[in-house]
Structure formats: C-alpha cells, structure tokens
Design an enzyme around this catalytic site. Structure first.
Site, PDB file in Angstrom:
ATOM      1  N   VAL A  32       0.846  -1.205  -0.115  1.00  0.00           N
ATOM      2  CA  VAL A  32       0.112   0.038   0.097  1.00  0.00           C
ATOM      3  C   VAL A  32       0.884   1.346  -0.048  1.00  0.00           C
ATOM      4  O   VAL A  32       0.513   2.184  -0.529  1.00  0.00           O
ATOM      5  CB  VAL A  32      -0.877   0.008   1.254  1.00  0.00           C
ATOM      6  N   PRO A  52      11.135  -0.059   9.002  1.00  0.00           N
ATOM      7  CA  PRO A  52      11.997  -1.014   8.863  1.00  0.00           C
ATOM      8  C   PRO A  52      12.249  -1.611   7.708  1.00  0.00           C
ATOM      9  O   PRO A  52      11.363  -1.854   6.948  1.00  0.00           O
ATOM     10  CB  PRO A  52      11.785  -1.811  10.102  1.00  0.00           C
ATOM     11  N   GLY A  55      10.381  -4.544   6.162  1.00  0.00           N
ATOM     12  CA  GLY A  55       8.963  -4.702   5.738  1.00  0.00           C
ATOM     13  C   GLY A  55       8.875  -3.910   4.447  1.00  0.00           C
ATOM     14  O   GLY A  55       7.864  -3.561   4.133  1.00  0.00           O
ATOM     15  N   ASP A 116      -6.906   2.147   5.865  1.00  0.00           N
ATOM     16  CA  ASP A 116      -7.740   1.046   6.370  1.00  0.00           C
ATOM     17  C   ASP A 116      -8.415   1.573   7.575  1.00  0.00           C
ATOM     18  O   ASP A 116      -9.071   0.964   8.507  1.00  0.00           O
ATOM     19  CB  ASP A 116      -7.125  -0.134   6.669  1.00  0.00           C
TER      20      ASP A 116
END
Lengths: 248, 248
Positions: A32, A52, A55, A116
């Site tokens: 995303v 980080p 990710g 979200d």
C-alpha cells in the site's frame, strides 16, 4: 430512498491537492505504501519514508533506489518525524501506532490519511488514471473498491488515446495565445476563452494531439487574427502547401 | 519530451476530502461560488457564506433558502470569519482581498482554494460526476478546462447506468457479510474480500444494481456458506421458486 432525497451528503469533496515542493511523510513501506509513494512522486513532492527495512516491498525498494526525492529512514515512527511536514500518509499494520500518528497529525493540522482506518483520515484515495496532464479519480466513498477499479477500466477504454497529448497541446496553444493577445478579464479574456472553446469543441482530440509548433503558429496568425478556428484539414493542407513552396 | 521522462511531476494528488460535520467558509456568492456550495453540501459540511446580497447568483440564493446547513452573512469578508473553520473557498473578483484570505488561511493551516489564483491554492477543483456513492473527478491540472468537461461527458456515457446503485448494493452486501462472518484481517478477511471480488467480476453492474434484500440473504446463505457465488439467474430463478412454494 437515498436516490429520492434532494442531496446525498454521504459523499466526499474530490480535489486535486497541490504537492509541488512540499514534504510528505510516509510511514510504512509495504505494498500500500508503494502505491502512495508513486502518487506522491507524480505530484512533485519530496518524501520522508519511515519503515524498518525488513518490511519494504520490492516496489518501495526500487523507488528508494531510483528517486532523489525520497529520504529513507530504516526504523519505526518517531513523533519528531512530523516536524515541518505538509502531509502524512500511514500504511502500517499496527493500529495503535497508526491511530496515534493520525491524532498527532490532526493536532498539528497536517492533512493525514491512515490506511484502512477511515475515521482517522482527513481524506481518502480512489482508483486513479493518469495520462500526462490528465488525471481521473474514481471514488466509491469506501463502498466498493473492486467496482471502483472496474469502472476505472471502462473509463480508460472510453477516454481517447490522444487525450493527454491533446490537453498538453491545448495548454501550449493557450499560453501562446495569451502572449499574442495579452490582458486579464473583460473583452479580451472572453474572446480568448470563446476561441479556445470553439477549437476544443470542433476538433477531435486525436487531431489536437497531433498539433505541431508550426501548425499552432498558423492557427494563431490565420485563425485567431480573423477570429475563426481553422479546421484540422485547413491547417494540414495549408501546411503541406507551404512546405512544397519552400522546397522549390 | 514529457512523454519520454519516467515520472511527470506536473500532476496533483487526487483525493476525496472528508467534510462530514466540518465547517467550510465560502467567500463570494456568484456563479463560481454556487458551484462550490453544491459540492460542499454534497460532502456533508456546514457552510458559512460571506457575500454582500447584491452579488448573489440565483443558484446561491436558492441554496441559502433551501439548506439549513448554510449560515449566510450579507457583508464583506472579515478576518474573524476564519475562526473555527476547517476549509476556506473564495470566489470573488477582488484579487487583493482574495490573496489576503489565501495567506491568512495558510498561516492558520486551513486548506484553501482561491478561485482563479492557482499559486494561492492548496488544492484545485476538477470536472465532476456524481451518481450516489460514485464520484468521479477529471482534472487537466489547469491546462484544459474545456477538454476536461468534454472528457467528463464521454465518461458519463461510458459508466453503466446502474453503477451508483450497484455500489450501494455491494456496500450493503459487504456489511451483511461482515455481520455474518465477523473478524478483522487474516484468513476470514481474505476469504470475504475474495468472495466480494468474485461477485463483482462475474456479475454485470446492472444485475448488482437490481439486487434486493431477499436476494442478498440468499446469496449469503446459499452462496457464501458454500463458498460459491450464485449467478444472477440462480438468485432470481430460485427466488421465484421459493415464492411459488410459499404461495401454495
């Protein structure tokens, strides 16, 4: 029911936010986030990206490597990241942290989108199309993201191939017209606007897209000065005549 | 040239700004202001409208008379109008006053649009389509407003008639699915999303638009529970069967 009421206040205000030269903080580096990075780069902003390294999505990595407008920090979010920022976008899994960022941003009056988590958002994203200066957004106000994407596909088919290029050319022609016939407001402004409208409504977009420098000059000299809009045929036929004379 | 570069930073960030329950200051009451009023009311905000009565457009007057979300002041702008405001839109002829409002708004970090004065704008408006929950915006980034409106017309023809209603129904069905199969993220979230995607890609939008309450229930009981998506025919045929049994 909703179709019968006069106004339907369930909507959003669709706007084209200006980010040229602004600083956008993006927290998160997953899929995303990579989409957000692309939109923000396209809009001309500089990005501070906090996530980080483990990710990071492949696309995010390639943006970090290829763009000189991204400052990347391999760590978690820190409240001081909000200093001097014009917009905040978060796309992380940690609900507590992302809501905290949402609240801090609002307190600082920095526009914020928390992925979200609609109630922490000042604005949502939609399904988008971009062709040069032409941008289109489809929003279902969160009710049908898949349908938004299907509708976007139909729109992509319906928008003429040359639309982006046509807009570019019309923008250039308008600038040249303003140089030739300067002045703000009043009679000259109205005449310029009407001439541009006549051009845009009588020419096909693909013809506008093919306008070249020389043809624009002719439209101004032979069209604008006589207050007429030359047809694509007149512009092109005349063009080849001129050229054949030059060749002799 | 621009078509060949990898990124074209001349764009905007298209977003759907959330205005439900917010306060928007609109300075000016002419034709442009009346368009702004409509968009802002559609987005669910309250409006403070500041404009001498002799400058009000007919449409603006009718909005003032018909909406209980507009507070109207028959006078010029006053800096205290900015107190407690979430967004500012100006549409007045006085360049000095409108730029002053633009600068004050920025200082207070209130998002602002100054009509016809791009460099004082945090955001621009585009050519818009609205069908219930579906909203579409076309922006040419200021290069071709007339072309934006022509492209908007083509899009209106290309978007299926039932699109707005289909989105409404899909939104309802998704809410009912979440009640039946609750849980955030992980396996259940993915299964729900995949089922909704299968539905949206196999059904025509006009069929989705015709979904009624009873049919939705059947789709959930006989479809979701068996992890299949019933076809429109199955939903309708079965529906008439059930009804004929009940009638006996």
């Amino acid at each position: 029911m909703s179709a019968q009421t006069h106004r339907e206040p369930e909507g959003s205000l669709l706007i084209a936010w200006q980010l040229k030269g602004k600083n956008v903080l993006i927290v998160g580096g997953g899929e995303v986030a990579s989409g957000r990075i692309q939109h923000v780069l396209d809009a001309g902003a500089a990005i501070t990206l906090v996530s980080p390294a483990d990710g990071l999505h492949t696309l995010t990595k390639s943006f970090i490597e290829s763009s000189d407008r991204i400052t990347y920090h391999d760590r978690e979010f820190n409240p001081s990241d909000l200093d001097g920022v014009d917009m905040v976008l978060t796309a992380i899994d940690d609900v507590v942290v992302s809501r905290d960022i949402g609240i801090r941003s609002r307190t600082l009056r920095i526009p914020v989108n928390v992925a979200d988590d609609p109630s922490y958002c000042d604005f949502y994203f939609g399904s988008q199309i971009r062709r040069g200066p032409l941008q289109i957004m489809v929003s279902t106000n969160g009710k049908g993201p898949k349908l938004a994407s299907l509708i976007r596909q139909r729109i992509e088919e319906a928008v003429p191939q040359g639309a982006g290029e046509a807009i570019e050319k019309v923008g250039l022609l308008r600038e040249r017209l303003k140089e030739r016939a300067p002045g703000v407001g009043g009679g000259i402004g109205r005449r310029r606007m009407q001439w541009m409208i006549n051009l845009c409504t009588t020419w096909e977009m693909d013809d506008l897209a093919r306008l070249d420098d020389e043809q624009m000059e002719r439209m101004l000299v032979e069209g604008w000065e006589k207050n007429i809009v030359l047809s694509p045929e007149e512009v092109r036929v005349h063009g080849s005549r001129v050229r054949s004379v030059e060749n002799n």
